[in-house]
Design a protein around this motif. Structure first.
Motif, PDB file in Angstrom:
ATOM      1  N   LYS A 181       0.828  -1.211   0.000  1.00 16.41           N
ATOM      2  CA  LYS A 181       0.000   0.000   0.000  1.00 16.41           C
ATOM      3  C   LYS A 181       0.862   1.261   0.000  1.00 16.41           C
ATOM      4  N   ASP A 182       2.151   1.098  -0.158  1.00 16.63           N
ATOM      5  CA  ASP A 182       3.068   2.231  -0.256  1.00 16.63           C
ATOM      6  C   ASP A 182       3.881   2.042  -1.532  1.00 16.63           C
ATOM      7  N   GLN A 183       3.678   2.904  -2.513  1.00 17.76           N
ATOM      8  CA  GLN A 183       4.286   2.685  -3.824  1.00 17.76           C
ATOM      9  C   GLN A 183       5.814   2.761  -3.791  1.00 17.76           C
ATOM     10  N   LYS A 184       6.364   3.577  -2.898  1.00 21.07           N
ATOM     11  CA  LYS A 184       7.822   3.659  -2.807  1.00 21.07           C
ATOM     12  C   LYS A 184       8.413   2.337  -2.311  1.00 21.07           C
ATOM     13  N   VAL A 185       7.772   1.768  -1.308  1.00 24.97           N
ATOM     14  CA  VAL A 185       8.226   0.477  -0.788  1.00 24.97           C
ATOM     15  C   VAL A 185       8.030  -0.614  -1.842  1.00 24.97           C
ATOM     16  N   ASP A 186       6.869  -0.603  -2.501  1.00 24.93           N
ATOM     17  CA  ASP A 186       6.594  -1.604  -3.532  1.00 24.93           C
ATOM     18  C   ASP A 186       7.655  -1.572  -4.637  1.00 24.93           C
ATOM     19  N   LEU A 187       8.071  -0.360  -5.013  1.00 24.60           N
ATOM     20  CA  LEU A 187       9.078  -0.234  -6.073  1.00 24.60           C
ATOM     21  C   LEU A 187      10.412  -0.821  -5.626  1.00 24.60           C
ATOM     22  N   ARG A 188      10.766  -0.604  -4.363  1.00 21.69           N
ATOM     23  CA  ARG A 188      12.011  -1.175  -3.838  1.00 21.69           C
ATOM     24  C   ARG A 188      11.933  -2.702  -3.763  1.00 21.69           C
ATOM     25  N   ILE A 189      10.761  -3.217  -3.425  1.00 19.59           N
ATOM     26  CA  ILE A 189      10.594  -4.671  -3.363  1.00 19.59           C
ATOM     27  C   ILE A 189      10.731  -5.273  -4.760  1.00 19.59           C
ATOM     28  N   LEU A 190      10.167  -4.605  -5.752  1.00 22.55           N
ATOM     29  CA  LEU A 190      10.294  -5.101  -7.124  1.00 22.55           C
ATOM     30  C   LEU A 190      11.753  -5.027  -7.589  1.00 22.55           C
ATOM     31  N   SER A 191      12.470  -3.995  -7.161  1.00 23.16           N
ATOM     32  CA  SER A 191      13.903  -3.913  -7.490  1.00 23.16           C
ATOM     33  C   SER A 191      14.666  -5.067  -6.843  1.00 23.16           C
ATOM     34  N   LEU A 192      14.246  -5.435  -5.637  1.00 21.43           N
ATOM     35  CA  LEU A 192      14.865  -6.573  -4.955  1.00 21.43           C
ATOM     36  C   LEU A 192      14.595  -7.868  -5.717  1.00 21.43           C
ATOM     37  N   ILE A 193      13.372  -8.040  -6.188  1.00 13.17           N
ATOM     38  CA  ILE A 193      13.035  -9.229  -6.981  1.00 13.17           C
ATOM     39  C   ILE A 193      13.863  -9.262  -8.268  1.00 13.17           C
ATOM     40  N   SER A 194      14.022  -8.104  -8.889  1.00 14.38           N
ATOM     41  CA  SER A 194      14.843  -8.017 -10.101  1.00 14.38           C
ATOM     42  C   SER A 194      16.288  -8.427  -9.809  1.00 14.38           C
ATOM     43  N   SER A 195      16.806  -8.017  -8.661  1.00 15.96           N
ATOM     44  CA  SER A 195      18.171  -8.395  -8.279  1.00 15.96           C
ATOM     45  C   SER A 195      18.277  -9.896  -8.038  1.00 15.96           C
ATOM     46  N   ILE A 196      17.250 -10.471  -7.440  1.00 19.81           N
ATOM     47  CA  ILE A 196      17.224 -11.922  -7.239  1.00 19.81           C
ATOM     48  C   ILE A 196      17.306 -12.638  -8.584  1.00 19.81           C
ATOM     49  N   LEU A 197      16.518 -12.171  -9.545  1.00 21.08           N
ATOM     50  CA  LEU A 197      16.481 -12.799 -10.873  1.00 21.08           C
ATOM     51  C   LEU A 197      17.803 -12.650 -11.624  1.00 21.08           C
ATOM     52  N   SER A 198      18.584 -11.632 -11.276  1.00 18.81           N
ATOM     53  CA  SER A 198      19.866 -11.432 -11.965  1.00 18.81           C
ATOM     54  C   SER A 198      20.815 -12.604 -11.737  1.00 18.81           C
ATOM     55  N   ASN A 199      20.520 -13.433 -10.714  1.00 18.46           N
ATOM     56  CA  ASN A 199      21.353 -14.594 -10.412  1.00 18.46           C
ATOM     57  C   ASN A 199      20.819 -15.878 -11.052  1.00 18.46           C
ATOM     58  N   GLY A 200      19.783 -15.747 -11.886  1.00 17.78           N
ATOM     59  CA  GLY A 200      19.245 -16.906 -12.580  1.00 17.78           C
ATOM     60  C   GLY A 200      17.948 -17.405 -11.966  1.00 17.78           C
ATOM     61  N   LEU A 201      17.363 -18.405 -12.600  1.00 19.95           N
ATOM     62  CA  LEU A 201      16.088 -18.972 -12.171  1.00 19.95           C
ATOM     63  C   LEU A 201      16.200 -20.492 -12.138  1.00 19.95           C
ATOM     64  N   ASP A 202      15.839 -21.098 -10.995  1.00 15.17           N
ATOM     65  CA  ASP A 202      15.795 -22.550 -10.903  1.00 15.17           C
ATOM     66  C   ASP A 202      14.399 -22.972 -10.421  1.00 15.17           C
ATOM     67  N   ASP A 203      14.187 -24.278 -10.294  1.00 12.58           N
ATOM     68  CA  ASP A 203      12.855 -24.775  -9.928  1.00 12.58           C
ATOM     69  C   ASP A 203      12.415 -24.264  -8.557  1.00 12.58           C
ATOM     70  N   ASN A 204      13.347 -24.208  -7.624  1.00 13.78           N
ATOM     71  CA  ASN A 204      13.010 -23.743  -6.286  1.00 13.78           C
ATOM     72  C   ASN A 204      12.577 -22.280  -6.294  1.00 13.78           C
ATOM     73  N   LEU A 205      13.303 -21.478  -7.047  1.00 14.88           N
ATOM     74  CA  LEU A 205      12.977 -20.051  -7.135  1.00 14.88           C
ATOM     75  C   LEU A 205      11.635 -19.850  -7.836  1.00 14.88           C
ATOM     76  N   GLU A 206      11.400 -20.624  -8.890  1.00 13.50           N
ATOM     77  CA  GLU A 206      10.123 -20.515  -9.592  1.00 13.50           C
ATOM     78  C   GLU A 206       8.970 -20.875  -8.662  1.00 13.50           C
ATOM     79  N   LYS A 207       9.154 -21.907  -7.843  1.00 12.86           N
ATOM     80  CA  LYS A 207       8.110 -22.304  -6.896  1.00 12.86           C
ATOM     81  C   LYS A 207       7.832 -21.180  -5.889  1.00 12.86           C
TER      82      LYS A 207
END
Length: 285
Positions: A181-207
């Motif tokens: 409910k806070d767009q600034k926080v939401d944007l930072r969380i999405l940036s964090l998810i993007s950083s996670i994805l920069s290390n690749g995707l495996d079955d565990n991460l997809e789950k």
């Protein structure tokens, strides 16, 4: 000053015998002549001020702000490790340190490690750094501090698998709370998810992404069409998931497709490559 000028002339001419007879000049005067101490010295002095219990907080803020400007230079950022300053910086994340200082320190960490493998490795060797940032990011009491800590975490783990593995061990996934409910926080969380994805995707991460209903949230951002930055970041993540062979369910594909139809009118304000990449994710196989 006459002695200093004489020393300067002899130094430039390479007259070693003359320099020996004249002796070393006054260091303070020398600093004034050549513009003061070098940047490595300034960095050390800034941290000495920031960690000195006898110094007032406002002066510590100035010292850390000066330090932050210095480490925008890549060589200076790498010198944090070379000068052994990482442990002192991490101590400044402790809960007994004023929030104003912790905000600046979190920003320093984020800037130093961003796209910088040397600083990522040096920070990785420093005990308690990531753990302190995660603890700060878990608390919404001070939003500027929370946002800066999320920025630092994202910068640290981006394209750095050892950092991401440490993030997982420290239960960093607890930070991934969508739709705050806070767009600034939401944007930072999405940036964090993007950083996670920069290390690749495996079955565990997809789950894990399916468990937290990530695609549902990203599609809802598109359907709301309320914040261009959030929309852009959502399209980027959808596009990246598709590139990494994420298996979109029929429901996820439908939700994304519907969201894309809503935001297509904003195409002049969005990253067109990410928009097209997200469209590719909705195509029937």
């Amino acid at each position: 000053m006459d002695k200093l000028l004489a020393w300067s002339i002899l130094q430039q001419s390479g007259d070693k015998e003359g320099l020996k007879k004249l002796g070393e000049p006054d260091q303070d005067a020398l600093n004034k002549l050549f513009g003061g101490p070098d940047e490595a010295t300034l960095m050390k002095e800034s941290i000495q001020v920031a960690t000195n219990p006898k110094v007032e907080e406002k002066d510590k803020v100035i010292a850390l702000e000066n330090f932050e400007m210095l480490i925008e230079n890549l060589d200076n950022a790498n010198n944090i490790g070379n000068l052994g300053l990482w442990p002192e910086l991490v101590k400044l994340l402790n809960s007994d340190v004023p929030d104003d200082l912790r905000i600046i320190v979190s920003g320093i960490i984020g800037t130093a490690v961003q796209n910088n493998p040397k600083s990522q490795e040096d920070f990785d060797k420093t005990n308690g750094g990531l753990e302190s940032l995660i603890k700060i990011a878990e608390s919404p009491k001070n939003q500027p501090l929370q946002l800066k800590s999320l920025y630092a975490i994202s910068s640290y783990i981006r394209n750095y698998k050892p950092g991401f593995q440490e993030f997982e061990k420290l239960k960093g996934w607890n930070l991934i709370k969508l739709d705050s409910k806070d767009q600034k926080v939401d944007l930072r969380i999405l940036s964090l998810i993007s950083s996670i994805l920069s290390n690749g995707l495996d079955d565990n991460l997809e789950k894990q992404f399916k468990d937290i209903k990530l695609i549902h949230y990203l599609a809802s951002v598109l359907n709301l069409d309320s914040n261009t930055n959030l929309v852009d970041k959502s399209l980027n993540i959808i596009s990246e998931l598709h590139r990494l062979k994420y298996e979109f369910s029929l429901e996820e594909t439908y939700e994304v497709d519907r969201g894309i139809q809503v935001v297509e009118g904003l195409s002049d304000k969005l990253n067109i490559d990410d928009l097209n990449g997200a469209k590719e994710a909705t195509k029937k196989k």
